[in-house]
Design a protein around this motif. Structure first.
Motif, PDB file in Angstrom:
ATOM      1  N   ASN A  70     -40.502  33.798   6.793  1.00  0.00           N
ATOM      2  CA  ASN A  70     -41.430  33.116   5.893  1.00  0.00           C
ATOM      3  C   ASN A  70     -42.300  32.165   6.721  1.00  0.00           C
ATOM      4  N   VAL A  71     -43.526  32.597   6.978  1.00  0.00           N
ATOM      5  CA  VAL A  71     -44.440  31.777   7.776  1.00  0.00           C
ATOM      6  C   VAL A  71     -45.714  31.513   6.992  1.00  0.00           C
ATOM      7  N   ASN A  72     -46.049  30.266   6.858  1.00  0.00           N
ATOM      8  CA  ASN A  72     -47.263  29.859   6.147  1.00  0.00           C
ATOM      9  C   ASN A  72     -47.342  30.497   4.765  1.00  0.00           C
ATOM     10  N   GLY A  73     -46.192  30.539   4.093  1.00  0.00           N
ATOM     11  CA  GLY A  73     -46.155  31.014   2.721  1.00  0.00           C
ATOM     12  C   GLY A  73     -46.165  32.527   2.577  1.00  0.00           C
ATOM     13  N   GLN A  74     -46.220  33.241   3.708  1.00  0.00           N
ATOM     14  CA  GLN A  74     -46.206  34.701   3.636  1.00  0.00           C
ATOM     15  C   GLN A  74     -44.921  35.206   4.248  1.00  0.00           C
ATOM     16  N   VAL A  75     -44.409  36.304   3.742  1.00  0.00           N
ATOM     17  CA  VAL A  75     -43.241  36.904   4.376  1.00  0.00           C
ATOM     18  C   VAL A  75     -43.738  37.942   5.369  1.00  0.00           C
ATOM     19  N   ARG A  76     -43.384  37.730   6.637  1.00  0.00           N
ATOM     20  CA  ARG A  76     -43.846  38.650   7.685  1.00  0.00           C
ATOM     21  C   ARG A  76     -42.640  39.385   8.247  1.00  0.00           C
ATOM     22  N   ARG A  77     -42.723  40.695   8.313  1.00  0.00           N
ATOM     23  CA  ARG A  77     -41.657  41.490   8.926  1.00  0.00           C
ATOM     24  C   ARG A  77     -41.894  41.520  10.420  1.00  0.00           C
ATOM     25  N   VAL A  78     -40.878  41.191  11.185  1.00  0.00           N
ATOM     26  CA  VAL A  78     -41.094  41.145  12.628  1.00  0.00           C
ATOM     27  C   VAL A  78     -39.804  41.457  13.372  1.00  0.00           C
ATOM     28  N   ASP A  79     -39.970  42.153  14.487  1.00  0.00           N
ATOM     29  CA  ASP A  79     -38.839  42.543  15.328  1.00  0.00           C
ATOM     30  C   ASP A  79     -38.615  41.429  16.347  1.00  0.00           C
ATOM     31  N   VAL A  80     -37.473  40.773  16.268  1.00  0.00           N
ATOM     32  CA  VAL A  80     -37.239  39.576  17.074  1.00  0.00           C
ATOM     33  C   VAL A  80     -35.983  39.742  17.937  1.00  0.00           C
TER      34      VAL A  80
ATOM     35  N   GLU B 130     -32.849  31.315  14.179  1.00  0.00           N
ATOM     36  CA  GLU B 130     -32.309  30.088  13.583  1.00  0.00           C
ATOM     37  C   GLU B 130     -33.082  29.661  12.333  1.00  0.00           C
ATOM     38  N   VAL B 131     -34.329  30.117  12.205  1.00  0.00           N
ATOM     39  CA  VAL B 131     -35.133  29.676  11.050  1.00  0.00           C
ATOM     40  C   VAL B 131     -35.402  30.826  10.087  1.00  0.00           C
ATOM     41  N   LYS B 132     -34.583  31.854  10.160  1.00  0.00           N
ATOM     42  CA  LYS B 132     -34.883  33.028   9.328  1.00  0.00           C
ATOM     43  C   LYS B 132     -34.758  32.745   7.831  1.00  0.00           C
ATOM     44  N   ASP B 133     -34.000  31.715   7.476  1.00  0.00           N
ATOM     45  CA  ASP B 133     -33.892  31.390   6.051  1.00  0.00           C
ATOM     46  C   ASP B 133     -34.707  30.158   5.678  1.00  0.00           C
ATOM     47  N   ARG B 134     -35.607  29.751   6.564  1.00  0.00           N
ATOM     48  CA  ARG B 134     -36.358  28.527   6.284  1.00  0.00           C
ATOM     49  C   ARG B 134     -37.843  28.828   6.199  1.00  0.00           C
ATOM     50  N   ALA B 135     -38.578  27.915   5.567  1.00  0.00           N
ATOM     51  CA  ALA B 135     -40.027  28.090   5.436  1.00  0.00           C
ATOM     52  C   ALA B 135     -40.704  27.452   6.641  1.00  0.00           C
ATOM     53  N   VAL B 136     -41.344  28.291   7.444  1.00  0.00           N
ATOM     54  CA  VAL B 136     -42.012  27.803   8.648  1.00  0.00           C
ATOM     55  C   VAL B 136     -43.487  27.578   8.346  1.00  0.00           C
ATOM     56  N   VAL B 137     -44.030  26.448   8.770  1.00  0.00           N
ATOM     57  CA  VAL B 137     -45.463  26.195   8.613  1.00  0.00           C
ATOM     58  C   VAL B 137     -46.032  25.842   9.979  1.00  0.00           C
ATOM     59  N   THR B 138     -47.113  26.521  10.325  1.00  0.00           N
ATOM     60  CA  THR B 138     -47.813  26.226  11.570  1.00  0.00           C
ATOM     61  C   THR B 138     -49.162  25.603  11.221  1.00  0.00           C
ATOM     62  N   VAL B 139     -49.901  25.208  12.230  1.00  0.00           N
ATOM     63  CA  VAL B 139     -51.179  24.554  11.972  1.00  0.00           C
ATOM     64  C   VAL B 139     -52.118  25.479  11.199  1.00  0.00           C
ATOM     65  N   GLU B 140     -51.943  26.785  11.364  1.00  0.00           N
ATOM     66  CA  GLU B 140     -52.806  27.726  10.629  1.00  0.00           C
ATOM     67  C   GLU B 140     -52.531  27.690   9.125  1.00  0.00           C
TER      68      GLU B 140
ATOM     69  N   CYS C 217     -45.737  22.349  20.824  1.00  0.00           N
ATOM     70  CA  CYS C 217     -45.302  23.494  20.028  1.00  0.00           C
ATOM     71  C   CYS C 217     -44.770  23.098  18.662  1.00  0.00           C
ATOM     72  N   THR C 218     -44.971  21.838  18.250  1.00  0.00           N
ATOM     73  CA  THR C 218     -44.370  21.346  17.005  1.00  0.00           C
ATOM     74  C   THR C 218     -44.821  22.148  15.776  1.00  0.00           C
ATOM     75  N   VAL C 219     -43.854  22.600  15.002  1.00  0.00           N
ATOM     76  CA  VAL C 219     -44.123  23.274  13.725  1.00  0.00           C
ATOM     77  C   VAL C 219     -43.178  22.674  12.689  1.00  0.00           C
ATOM     78  N   LEU C 220     -43.345  23.074  11.432  1.00  0.00           N
ATOM     79  CA  LEU C 220     -42.430  22.592  10.402  1.00  0.00           C
ATOM     80  C   LEU C 220     -41.458  23.698  10.011  1.00  0.00           C
ATOM     81  N   ALA C 221     -40.213  23.325   9.794  1.00  0.00           N
ATOM     82  CA  ALA C 221     -39.226  24.222   9.196  1.00  0.00           C
ATOM     83  C   ALA C 221     -38.693  23.459   7.991  1.00  0.00           C
ATOM     84  N   ASP C 222     -38.929  23.968   6.796  1.00  0.00           N
ATOM     85  CA  ASP C 222     -38.584  23.243   5.564  1.00  0.00           C
ATOM     86  C   ASP C 222     -39.082  21.792   5.635  1.00  0.00           C
ATOM     87  N   ASP C 223     -40.317  21.626   6.027  1.00  0.00           N
ATOM     88  CA  ASP C 223     -40.989  20.315   6.067  1.00  0.00           C
ATOM     89  C   ASP C 223     -40.512  19.363   7.168  1.00  0.00           C
TER      90      ASP C 223
END
Ligand SMILES: Cc1cc2nc3c(=O)[nH]c(=O)nc-3n(C[C@H](O)[C@H](O)[C@H](O)COP(=O)(O)OP(=O)(O)OC[C@H]3O[C@@H](n4cnc5c(N)ncnc54)[C@H](O)[C@@H]3O)c2cc1C
Ligand code: SF4
Ligand code: FES
Ligand code: FES
Lengths: 195, 331
Positions: free
Chosen positions: A47-57, A106-116, A88-94
């Motif tokens: 969950n990045v910037n309010g969108q769910v993105r599928r990604v191979d990590v 580690e953040v797969k269940d959290r809402a990530v927000v970047t500057v974008e 590199c600061t971003v938000l994980a659940d605010d």
């Protein structure tokens, strides 16, 4: 450099062509049969910037790497890659965290927000971004995305910080240009305490 | 040696029960690496100064979270972050020493992620060792910091035994001052170790900073009521107020009655491989008023038996001055 081929476009092009994703398979190897069961699945719904993105990590991949080189979100900068600068600061659940020192898993269940992810759907900048422009906070701008994210995290938790509280909250972001007071002015303006 | 952007290939486990984490950790033994917040871990792995086959991320284990009141004090889950400690009402009210120490660790972002267990279990910050040199602590037969040219400004002034590295943890000395108990679980059950015995020096074990061994998981830290609401003093001196490790830190707890010090625990960080207890100071101030003249009367008692290295003599007066400030009760 060809002005049409900026560095940013080049990076985005590489990501789009899948070259970055392909090179990441170098990390991949099936785990041995004697290993305990239950190692993480590589394919994530992030969950990045309010969108769910599928990604191979990859298991050991940092969030900064996933954001920049897999999801094309190059607003998150890498300065030191070891928790000592804040670029590199971003938000994980605010909460503000260092994306270089976080595994994506580690953040797969959290809402990530970047500057974008800060501006509104109609393109209006986040109050912190607007205030930073108003106060001419950035100098070279390299640390700016990280400064913005720490300021956003602060104002979510404490909408009217004192200048000293803001200074403490912003202290995990180095500015090599030394524009600290300008960023602080920006934070105070964004909190409506500077007119 | 350069720093690498990416960590080498490893597997990652995210168990949700302590028993499962212990099972995985026991199976990988020396090749498994527990992860709380990862803030001490990832530098090692990026630099290839240490490697692991598997990371065992403990953050999904609900039973290791939270701060609760117990019959005799409080219990802090091992996964509680340093930020949570600085904000917790119970800790701020009764054990503000720990909240202050946690609040001086690293930077806000690191405190948001770094756990109490990781903070006390972190490895030493000697840069020779961190850069992957094969020194005593890494299993070799030389200490690079303790040579005529060795850069040892940050290193030990007490109790060196081949290795001269110091304890990097800001919360460790505070926990020993508060007589905390460390709850450790492994495949054969649970044991509870006093914080004072949790940290080990190179004379006991040069490869480890604590009693934890592969398969052991620190699940909680208990703080007894004994020192609740005592008079506390914490101060950390570092080159920068953010990120940098202590040059010297002091964590003091004192029971003061009518201005007189009845009992105290005075701990110093970053002067030896473990938090250093100043029993001679504790004895000297017992029964004396908590004031400037008692503080000054201590002279250089705290540092009198120090063995400084080439570049760290400054730690002796620094430590004496911090002890005086703690005893007189103001910065
Ligand atoms: C730039 C920078 C500056 C720093 N400055 C400071 C500072 O000023 N003061 C300070 O005290 N620290 C400092 N640190 C060190 C450290 O990152 C933090 O103290 C943090 O609290 C570590 O916690 P963590 O949970 O992230 O540790 P992790 O990296 O997850 O773990 C550290 C160690 O503890 C082990 N471990 C973790 N949890 C458990 C458990 N439950 N049971 C058994 N073992 C466990 C891990 O296996 C690992 O060996 C700094 C780190 C960085 C990168
Ligand atoms: S002080 Fe300890 S960790 Fe540093 S080089 Fe010497 S033996 Fe190694
Ligand atoms: S790049 Fe993450 S803190 Fe510097
Ligand atoms: S504006 Fe240049 S680093 Fe901060």
């Amino acid at each position: 450099m060809n002005p049409k081929l900026t560095r940013r476009r080049f990076i985005k092009g590489v990501i789009a062509s899948g070259a970055a994703a392909a090179s990441s398979t170098l990390w991949y190897s099936a785990s041995g049969a004697d290993r305990p069961a239950g190692a993480v699945e590589r394919l994530l719904s992030l969950n990045v910037n309010g969108q769910v993105r599928r990604v191979d990590v990859a298991p050991q991949e940092t969030l900064a790497h996933t954001l920049r080189y897999k999801l094309g979100l190059t607003g998150t900068k890498l300065g030191c890659n070891r928790g000592e600068c804040g670029a590199c600061t971003v938000l994980a659940d605010d909460v503000n965290i260092y994306a270089c020192s976080t595994l994506t898993h580690e953040v797969k269940d959290r809402a990530v927000v970047t500057v974008e992810g800060l501006r509104a759907a109609d393109g209006t900048l986040h109050p912190v971004q607007a205030a930073f422009i108003e106060e001419l906070s950035p100098a070279c701008g390299f640390c700016t995305a990280g400064q913005v994210m720490s300021a956003v995290a602060l104002l979510k938790a404490n909408p009217k910080p004192t200048r000293e509280e803001a200074r403490q909250a912003m202290s995990g972001n180095v500015c090599r240009c030394g524009a600290y007071d300008h960023y602080l002015n920006g934070v105070m303006r964004a909190s409506g305490q500077l007119s | 040696m350069s720093s690498h952007d990416n960590m080498p290939e490893m597997s990652l486990y995210q168990p949700v029960r302590v028993e499962d984490a212990i099972g995985i950790a026991s199976q990988f033994a020396e090749r498994g690496w527990l992860v709380g917040g990862g803030q001490d871990t990832y530098g090692w792995l990026k630099d290839r100064a240490k490697t692991a086959d598997a990371l065992i991320d403990l953050k999904g284990i609900e039973s290791m979270r939270g701060i609760k009141e117990t019959a005799d004090g409080i219990e802090i889950g091992a996964l509680v972050t340093l930020t949570e400690i600085t904000r917790n009402a119970l800790i701020k009210e009764r054990y503000s020493l720990l909240a202050q120490a946690a609040g001086r660790v690293a930077s806000p972002q690191i405190r948001n992620v770094g756990t109490l267990a990781g903070n006390v279990s972190q490895d030493v910050r000697c840069w020779y060792y961190r850069r992957g040199l094969n020194c005593y602590r890494a299993g070799g037969n030389l200490c690079y910091a303790d040579t005529p040219e060795g850069m040892n400004r940050e290193h030990a002034i007490f109790n060196a035994s081949r290795c001269v590295a110091v304890t990097p943890s800001d919360t460790g000395p505070a926990l020993v001052a508060l007589e905390a108990q460390m709850v450790i679980q492994n495949a054969s059950g649970q044991r509870v170790v006093p914080a004072e015995e949790f940290f080990v020096g190179p004379n006991v074990d040069i490869r480890h900073t604590t009693v934890l061994r592969p398969g052991d998981i620190l699940t909680a830290v208990r703080i007894p009521a004994k020192w609740a609401n005592a008079q506390f003093y914490f101060e950390k001196v570092a080159d920068r107020n953010v990120w940098d490790f202590a040059l010297v830190s002091i964590s003091a707890a004192m029971r003061v009655n009518n201005g007189v010090i009845e009992d105290s625990r005075i701990m110093v960080g970053a002067v030896q491989a473990t938090p250093r207890r100043l029993t001679s100071v504790e004895q000297a101030i017992r029964g004396k008023p908590r004031n400037e003249s008692t503080a000054n009367g201590l002279g250089n008692l705290a540092s009198s038996d120090a063995n400084p290295l080439n570049y760290n003599h400054f730690k002796m007066p620094l430590m004496d001055n911090l002890v005086k400030r703690a005893v007189r009760g103001q910065a």
